[in-house]
Design a protein around this motif. Structure first.
Motif, PDB file in Angstrom:
ATOM      1  N   GLU A 131      20.560  44.802  63.288  1.00 22.44           N
ATOM      2  CA  GLU A 131      21.298  44.850  64.549  1.00 22.44           C
ATOM      3  C   GLU A 131      22.812  44.952  64.338  1.00 22.44           C
ATOM      4  O   GLU A 131      23.510  45.572  65.135  1.00 22.44           O
ATOM      5  N   GLU A 132      23.302  44.337  63.273  1.00 17.36           N
ATOM      6  CA  GLU A 132      24.738  44.340  62.979  1.00 17.36           C
ATOM      7  C   GLU A 132      25.139  45.494  62.059  1.00 17.36           C
ATOM      8  O   GLU A 132      26.291  45.582  61.648  1.00 17.36           O
ATOM      9  N   ARG A 133      24.161  46.338  61.726  1.00 21.65           N
ATOM     10  CA  ARG A 133      24.401  47.520  60.891  1.00 21.65           C
ATOM     11  C   ARG A 133      25.039  47.161  59.551  1.00 21.65           C
ATOM     12  O   ARG A 133      26.030  47.775  59.115  1.00 21.65           O
ATOM     13  N   VAL A 134      24.452  46.165  58.898  1.00 20.00           N
ATOM     14  CA  VAL A 134      24.922  45.742  57.579  1.00 20.00           C
ATOM     15  C   VAL A 134      24.551  46.815  56.558  1.00 20.00           C
ATOM     16  O   VAL A 134      23.470  47.403  56.615  1.00 20.00           O
ATOM     17  N   THR A 135      25.427  47.049  55.624  1.00 19.31           N
ATOM     18  CA  THR A 135      25.229  48.059  54.590  1.00 19.31           C
ATOM     19  C   THR A 135      23.931  47.831  53.832  1.00 19.31           C
ATOM     20  O   THR A 135      23.640  46.711  53.396  1.00 19.31           O
ATOM     21  N   GLU A 136      23.163  48.897  53.680  1.00 20.07           N
ATOM     22  CA  GLU A 136      21.906  48.873  52.929  1.00 20.07           C
ATOM     23  C   GLU A 136      22.137  48.263  51.545  1.00 20.07           C
ATOM     24  O   GLU A 136      23.116  48.579  50.877  1.00 20.07           O
ATOM     25  N   GLY A 137      21.233  47.367  51.136  1.00 26.00           N
ATOM     26  CA  GLY A 137      21.312  46.764  49.809  1.00 26.00           C
ATOM     27  C   GLY A 137      22.269  45.587  49.702  1.00 26.00           C
ATOM     28  O   GLY A 137      22.457  45.042  48.620  1.00 26.00           O
ATOM     29  N   SER A 138      22.890  45.185  50.814  1.00 23.77           N
ATOM     30  CA  SER A 138      23.777  44.016  50.783  1.00 23.77           C
ATOM     31  C   SER A 138      22.977  42.781  50.387  1.00 23.77           C
ATOM     32  O   SER A 138      21.760  42.735  50.555  1.00 23.77           O
ATOM     33  N   GLU A 139      23.670  41.785  49.865  1.00 22.73           N
ATOM     34  CA  GLU A 139      22.997  40.577  49.383  1.00 22.73           C
ATOM     35  C   GLU A 139      23.618  39.322  49.990  1.00 22.73           C
ATOM     36  O   GLU A 139      24.827  39.223  50.121  1.00 22.73           O
ATOM     37  N   ILE A 150      28.067  49.003  43.145  1.00 26.42           N
ATOM     38  CA  ILE A 150      27.967  47.544  43.043  1.00 26.42           C
ATOM     39  C   ILE A 150      27.433  47.004  44.363  1.00 26.42           C
ATOM     40  O   ILE A 150      27.907  47.391  45.436  1.00 26.42           O
ATOM     41  N   PRO A 151      26.439  46.109  44.333  1.00 27.51           N
ATOM     42  CA  PRO A 151      25.896  45.572  45.593  1.00 27.51           C
ATOM     43  C   PRO A 151      26.978  44.893  46.430  1.00 27.51           C
ATOM     44  O   PRO A 151      27.921  44.304  45.899  1.00 27.51           O
ATOM     45  N   ASN A 152      26.830  44.983  47.730  1.00 31.21           N
ATOM     46  CA  ASN A 152      27.732  44.327  48.662  1.00 31.21           C
ATOM     47  C   ASN A 152      27.310  42.869  48.777  1.00 31.21           C
ATOM     48  O   ASN A 152      26.375  42.538  49.499  1.00 31.21           O
ATOM     49  N   LEU A 153      27.969  41.995  48.029  1.00 35.48           N
ATOM     50  CA  LEU A 153      27.644  40.574  48.032  1.00 35.48           C
ATOM     51  C   LEU A 153      28.358  39.922  49.206  1.00 35.48           C
ATOM     52  O   LEU A 153      29.563  39.702  49.173  1.00 35.48           O
ATOM     53  N   LEU A 154      27.597  39.630  50.259  1.00 26.41           N
ATOM     54  CA  LEU A 154      28.199  39.098  51.474  1.00 26.41           C
ATOM     55  C   LEU A 154      28.611  37.644  51.336  1.00 26.41           C
ATOM     56  O   LEU A 154      29.633  37.239  51.855  1.00 26.41           O
ATOM     57  N   GLY A 155      27.790  36.841  50.659  1.00 25.83           N
ATOM     58  CA  GLY A 155      28.157  35.444  50.479  1.00 25.83           C
ATOM     59  C   GLY A 155      26.979  34.505  50.564  1.00 25.83           C
ATOM     60  O   GLY A 155      25.818  34.908  50.470  1.00 25.83           O
ATOM     61  N   ASP A 156      27.319  33.229  50.748  1.00 25.63           N
ATOM     62  CA  ASP A 156      26.338  32.150  50.726  1.00 25.63           C
ATOM     63  C   ASP A 156      26.346  31.379  52.040  1.00 25.63           C
ATOM     64  O   ASP A 156      27.405  31.121  52.610  1.00 25.63           O
ATOM     65  N   ILE A 157      25.140  31.006  52.459  1.00 28.89           N
ATOM     66  CA  ILE A 157      24.959  30.137  53.622  1.00 28.89           C
ATOM     67  C   ILE A 157      24.286  28.879  53.107  1.00 28.89           C
ATOM     68  O   ILE A 157      23.262  28.954  52.422  1.00 28.89           O
ATOM     69  N   ILE A 158      24.852  27.726  53.431  1.00 31.85           N
ATOM     70  CA  ILE A 158      24.286  26.452  52.999  1.00 31.85           C
ATOM     71  C   ILE A 158      23.980  25.630  54.243  1.00 31.85           C
ATOM     72  O   ILE A 158      24.851  25.429  55.092  1.00 31.85           O
TER      73      ILE A 158
END
Length: 153
Positions: free
Chosen positions: A32-40, A84-92
């Motif tokens: 829905e947010e159109r995040v780049t394919e393969g993002s992590e 290089i993969p699009n590393l979005l980040g961490d959710i805790i």
């Protein structure tokens, strides 16, 4: 549309159905947010003690919180190369706090689980709530996504 989601349950409290909910919901939001394919992204469920330590160490707040996000791509300069993969980040997420809040708010644990992971994910995507205008935008989008997915209040 596919993103890579690395889920860790340090509490051993989440059911298989809850873990699957996290994955399918985040993939839905990514689409829905159109995040780049393969993002992590990474999602980790921790105890209240552990999230308090993290909150104190990284945010200088010696208190338990429900969710913390660490965005890795705060601006365009963080994206180096298409290979290089699009590393979005961490959710805790604090599992105990999540369960407690579900009870306090009078809705299911699954609704609270969805609320917290979507909230964290939207932070990774650049949404914030530092002022009233940002808060309205972020919370409206969050509710739209949860309701469209089927996790109404």
């Amino acid at each position: 549309m596919s993103i890579n989601i690395d889920i860790h349950d340090e509490t051993d409290e989440l059911s298989l159905a809850q873990l699957e909910l996290v994955e399918t919901l985040l993939k839905y939001v990514a689409r829905e947010e159109r995040v780049t394919e393969g993002s992590e992204i990474s999602v980790t469920f921790v105890t209240n003690d552990r999230i308090r330590e993290i909150n104190k160490e990284y945010r200088n707040k010696d208190t338990v919180t429900d969710v913390i996000s660490f965005a890795l791509n705060d601006d365009e300069s963080d994206i180096i190369d298409e290979l290089i993969p699009n590393l979005l980040g961490d959710i805790i997420v604090s599992y105990s706090r999540m369960v407690q809040q579900a009870e306090e708010y009078g809705h299911s644990v699954e609704r609270e689980l969805g609320f917290l992971v979507v909230h964290g994910f939207l932070h990774l995507l650049g949404y914030d709530h530092m002022n009233e205008v940002e808060e309205k935008v972020m919370f409206k989008r969050q509710e739209e996504l949860l309701e469209a997915y089927g996790l109404q209040k």
